[in-house]
Design a protein around this motif. Structure first.
Motif, PDB file in Angstrom:
ATOM      1  N   ASP A  89       0.854  -1.196   0.000  1.00  0.00           N
ATOM      2  CA  ASP A  89       0.000   0.000   0.000  1.00  0.00           C
ATOM      3  C   ASP A  89       0.889   1.245   0.000  1.00  0.00           C
ATOM      4  O   ASP A  89       2.104   1.158   0.248  1.00  0.00           O
ATOM      5  CB  ASP A  89      -0.965   0.002   1.193  1.00  0.00           C
ATOM      6  N   ASP A  90       0.282   2.390  -0.259  1.00  0.00           N
ATOM      7  CA  ASP A  90       1.056   3.626  -0.419  1.00  0.00           C
ATOM      8  C   ASP A  90       1.903   3.961   0.801  1.00  0.00           C
ATOM      9  O   ASP A  90       3.053   4.372   0.686  1.00  0.00           O
ATOM     10  CB  ASP A  90       0.109   4.804  -0.715  1.00  0.00           C
ATOM     11  N   ASP A  91       1.296   3.785   1.998  1.00  0.00           N
ATOM     12  CA  ASP A  91       2.022   4.138   3.234  1.00  0.00           C
ATOM     13  C   ASP A  91       3.275   3.289   3.398  1.00  0.00           C
ATOM     14  O   ASP A  91       4.352   3.802   3.723  1.00  0.00           O
ATOM     15  CB  ASP A  91       1.124   3.952   4.464  1.00  0.00           C
ATOM     16  N   THR A  92       3.118   1.969   3.177  1.00  0.00           N
ATOM     17  CA  THR A  92       4.275   1.083   3.332  1.00  0.00           C
ATOM     18  C   THR A  92       5.348   1.436   2.310  1.00  0.00           C
ATOM     19  O   THR A  92       6.540   1.506   2.638  1.00  0.00           O
ATOM     20  CB  THR A  92       3.838  -0.390   3.138  1.00  0.00           C
ATOM     21  N   ARG A  93       4.906   1.665   1.070  1.00  0.00           N
ATOM     22  CA  ARG A  93       5.885   1.981   0.018  1.00  0.00           C
ATOM     23  C   ARG A  93       6.665   3.247   0.394  1.00  0.00           C
ATOM     24  O   ARG A  93       7.863   3.319   0.288  1.00  0.00           O
ATOM     25  CB  ARG A  93       5.159   2.161  -1.319  1.00  0.00           C
ATOM     26  N   ARG A  94       5.911   4.231   0.903  1.00  0.00           N
ATOM     27  CA  ARG A  94       6.536   5.494   1.304  1.00  0.00           C
ATOM     28  C   ARG A  94       7.538   5.291   2.444  1.00  0.00           C
ATOM     29  O   ARG A  94       8.624   5.844   2.435  1.00  0.00           O
ATOM     30  CB  ARG A  94       5.428   6.464   1.776  1.00  0.00           C
ATOM     31  N   GLU A  95       7.127   4.433   3.381  1.00  0.00           N
ATOM     32  CA  GLU A  95       8.009   4.176   4.531  1.00  0.00           C
ATOM     33  C   GLU A  95       9.311   3.521   4.053  1.00  0.00           C
ATOM     34  O   GLU A  95      10.406   3.928   4.445  1.00  0.00           O
ATOM     35  CB  GLU A  95       7.282   3.251   5.504  1.00  0.00           C
ATOM     36  N   PHE A  96       9.178   2.520   3.164  1.00  0.00           N
ATOM     37  CA  PHE A  96      10.375   1.836   2.647  1.00  0.00           C
ATOM     38  C   PHE A  96      11.263   2.828   1.880  1.00  0.00           C
ATOM     39  O   PHE A  96      12.485   2.836   2.015  1.00  0.00           O
ATOM     40  CB  PHE A  96       9.975   0.686   1.711  1.00  0.00           C
ATOM     41  N   LEU A  97      10.595   3.675   1.070  1.00  0.00           N
ATOM     42  CA  LEU A  97      11.384   4.635   0.272  1.00  0.00           C
ATOM     43  C   LEU A  97      12.100   5.640   1.168  1.00  0.00           C
ATOM     44  O   LEU A  97      13.227   6.036   0.884  1.00  0.00           O
ATOM     45  CB  LEU A  97      10.476   5.364  -0.732  1.00  0.00           C
ATOM     46  N   SER A  98      11.432   6.018   2.273  1.00  0.00           N
ATOM     47  CA  SER A  98      12.123   7.008   3.122  1.00  0.00           C
ATOM     48  C   SER A  98      13.303   6.354   3.849  1.00  0.00           C
ATOM     49  O   SER A  98      14.309   7.015   4.099  1.00  0.00           O
ATOM     50  CB  SER A  98      11.170   7.728   4.071  1.00  0.00           C
ATOM     51  N   ILE A  99      13.212   5.041   4.148  1.00  0.00           N
ATOM     52  CA  ILE A  99      14.377   4.354   4.743  1.00  0.00           C
ATOM     53  C   ILE A  99      15.524   4.342   3.725  1.00  0.00           C
ATOM     54  O   ILE A  99      16.680   4.646   4.047  1.00  0.00           O
ATOM     55  CB  ILE A  99      14.017   2.915   5.177  1.00  0.00           C
ATOM     56  N   ILE A 100      15.190   4.022   2.471  1.00  0.00           N
ATOM     57  CA  ILE A 100      16.218   4.009   1.413  1.00  0.00           C
ATOM     58  C   ILE A 100      16.861   5.391   1.305  1.00  0.00           C
ATOM     59  O   ILE A 100      18.091   5.525   1.242  1.00  0.00           O
ATOM     60  CB  ILE A 100      15.601   3.581   0.060  1.00  0.00           C
ATOM     61  N   ASP A 101      16.029   6.419   1.347  1.00  0.00           N
ATOM     62  CA  ASP A 101      16.504   7.793   1.230  1.00  0.00           C
ATOM     63  C   ASP A 101      17.463   8.143   2.385  1.00  0.00           C
ATOM     64  O   ASP A 101      18.562   8.655   2.172  1.00  0.00           O
ATOM     65  CB  ASP A 101      15.270   8.715   1.253  1.00  0.00           C
ATOM     66  N   GLU A 102      17.042   7.799   3.623  1.00  0.00           N
ATOM     67  CA  GLU A 102      17.881   8.101   4.796  1.00  0.00           C
ATOM     68  C   GLU A 102      19.207   7.357   4.745  1.00  0.00           C
ATOM     69  O   GLU A 102      20.265   7.905   5.042  1.00  0.00           O
ATOM     70  CB  GLU A 102      17.170   7.663   6.084  1.00  0.00           C
ATOM     71  N   GLU A 103      19.142   6.085   4.365  1.00  0.00           N
ATOM     72  CA  GLU A 103      20.371   5.285   4.341  1.00  0.00           C
ATOM     73  C   GLU A 103      21.310   5.753   3.232  1.00  0.00           C
ATOM     74  O   GLU A 103      22.526   5.712   3.390  1.00  0.00           O
ATOM     75  CB  GLU A 103      20.045   3.787   4.200  1.00  0.00           C
ATOM     76  N   ALA A 104      20.743   6.225   2.114  1.00  0.00           N
ATOM     77  CA  ALA A 104      21.595   6.758   1.037  1.00  0.00           C
ATOM     78  C   ALA A 104      22.286   8.028   1.531  1.00  0.00           C
ATOM     79  O   ALA A 104      23.485   8.241   1.265  1.00  0.00           O
ATOM     80  CB  ALA A 104      20.756   7.052  -0.204  1.00  0.00           C
TER      81      ALA A 104
END
Ligand code: ADP
Length: 290
Positions: A89-104
């Motif tokens: 769902d959108d929320d989960t996708r957003r959460e995963f993407l923000s983790i990717i963003d932070e780790e990058a």
């Protein structure tokens, strides 16, 4: 043969056999001392090489671990998002993407820190000096830090308004960013006090937290490259490069940084910077002549 000891007597009678034996005896002792010194120097060299090897191994282990952790997160979450057998769902996708963003971002910061630290070590980090007002500068640094680290409360005590120094604002901001990030990491949820005052024509800035503090045996080491105080808490990540970089930057400004800490009460970092124009000009000409 490593050398010769020459005994000369001008115009005198020839050397007696006893005198020759004495000369041989002295030479023998000098030679023993000489070889002993060479051996000591050789052992010191070997030990320095061994220390360097150990340091390099530690370096590779720390860096690999620090690089692999964010990379692991990025890879893991990206692979998960790409799976075709599951939909998110959108929320989960957003959460995963923000983790990717932070780790990058973390990976980027780590690589920048590594590059800065080797440039500082080699003396090739470029500084760009200009006059700055310390009170306005500290307000700015604090504002940026509190908007980045939302939970952090910083109290500013600017006893000396309109205090001017000559500095590289980007690099000096890096020093305070690092001290505030550390306060947030190692003394979370405690108030931070920043104080600026004048002391013998020098600016004295302190950054104080009220956290766990640092044990006295570690205080001398925390400014060394890759040094981290051993802790069972593996949640707090870091490389031990931050304070090394801070010290090198402060020194490049003709200043000093040191720490005072009491276990259970908190830690205060002090920075002393030359305030007068002439001092800073000296630093600039020193840098330029380099
Ligand atoms: P890093 O935070 O990446 O480990 P630093 O060079 O910034 O590296 O800090 C070195 C060490 O000093 C840290 O690992 C930590 O143990 C200790 N330290 C730094 N700031 C504080 C602080 N405000 N309170 C307690 N310990 C600290």
């Amino acid at each position: 043969i490593a050398g010769a000891l020459v005994f000369i007597r001008f115009g005198g009678p020839p050397f007696e056999p006893d005198q020759i034996r004495l000369a041989e005896f002295i030479t023998g002792h000098v030679a023993t001392l000489y070889w002993h010194d060479r051996l000591v120097a050789k052992i010191a060299n070997l030990e320095a090489e061994r220390r360097l090897d150990r340091l390099q191994e530690d370096f590779i282990a720390t860096i690999s671990h620090e690089l692999l952790t964010p990379l692991g997160f990025i890879k893991g979450y990206a692979t998960t998002l790409l799976r075709e057998d599951t939909s998110w769902d959108d929320d989960t996708r957003r959460e995963f993407l923000s983790i990717i963003d932070e780790e990058a971002d973390r990976l980027h910061e780590l690589i920048e820190n590594l590059m800065d630290s080797s440039r500082l070590q080699a003396g090739t980090l470029k500084m760009s000096f200009q006059p700055i007002r310390l009170d306005a500068f500290l307000k700015d640094v604090t504002m940026r830090a509190t908007s980045r680290l939302e939970k952090m409360k910083v109290e500013l005590d600017l006893q000396e308004a309109a205090f001017q120094i000559v500095a590289d604002p980007t690099r000096l901001a890096q020093v305070f960013d690092n001290l505030l990030t550390n306060a947030n990491k190692y003394a979370p949820d405690t108030p931070i006090n920043i104080c600026l005052k004048k002391e013998n024509e020098m600016a004295l800035i302190s950054v104080q937290d009220h956290g766990q503090g640092i044990a006295p045996e570690h205080l001398d080491n925390i400014f060394k490259r890759f040094y981290r105080v051993p802790t069972p808490n593996t949640n707090v990540r870091g490389t031990g490069l931050g304070l090394f970089i801070c010290r090198q930057i402060v020194r490049a400004h003709g200043g000093e940084i040191w720490v005072e800490s009491t276990l259970g009460k908190g830690t205060t970092f002090f920075i002393r910077l030359p305030a007068t124009q002439s001092n800073a000009e000296n630093i600039i000409s020193l840098r330029e002549s380099n």
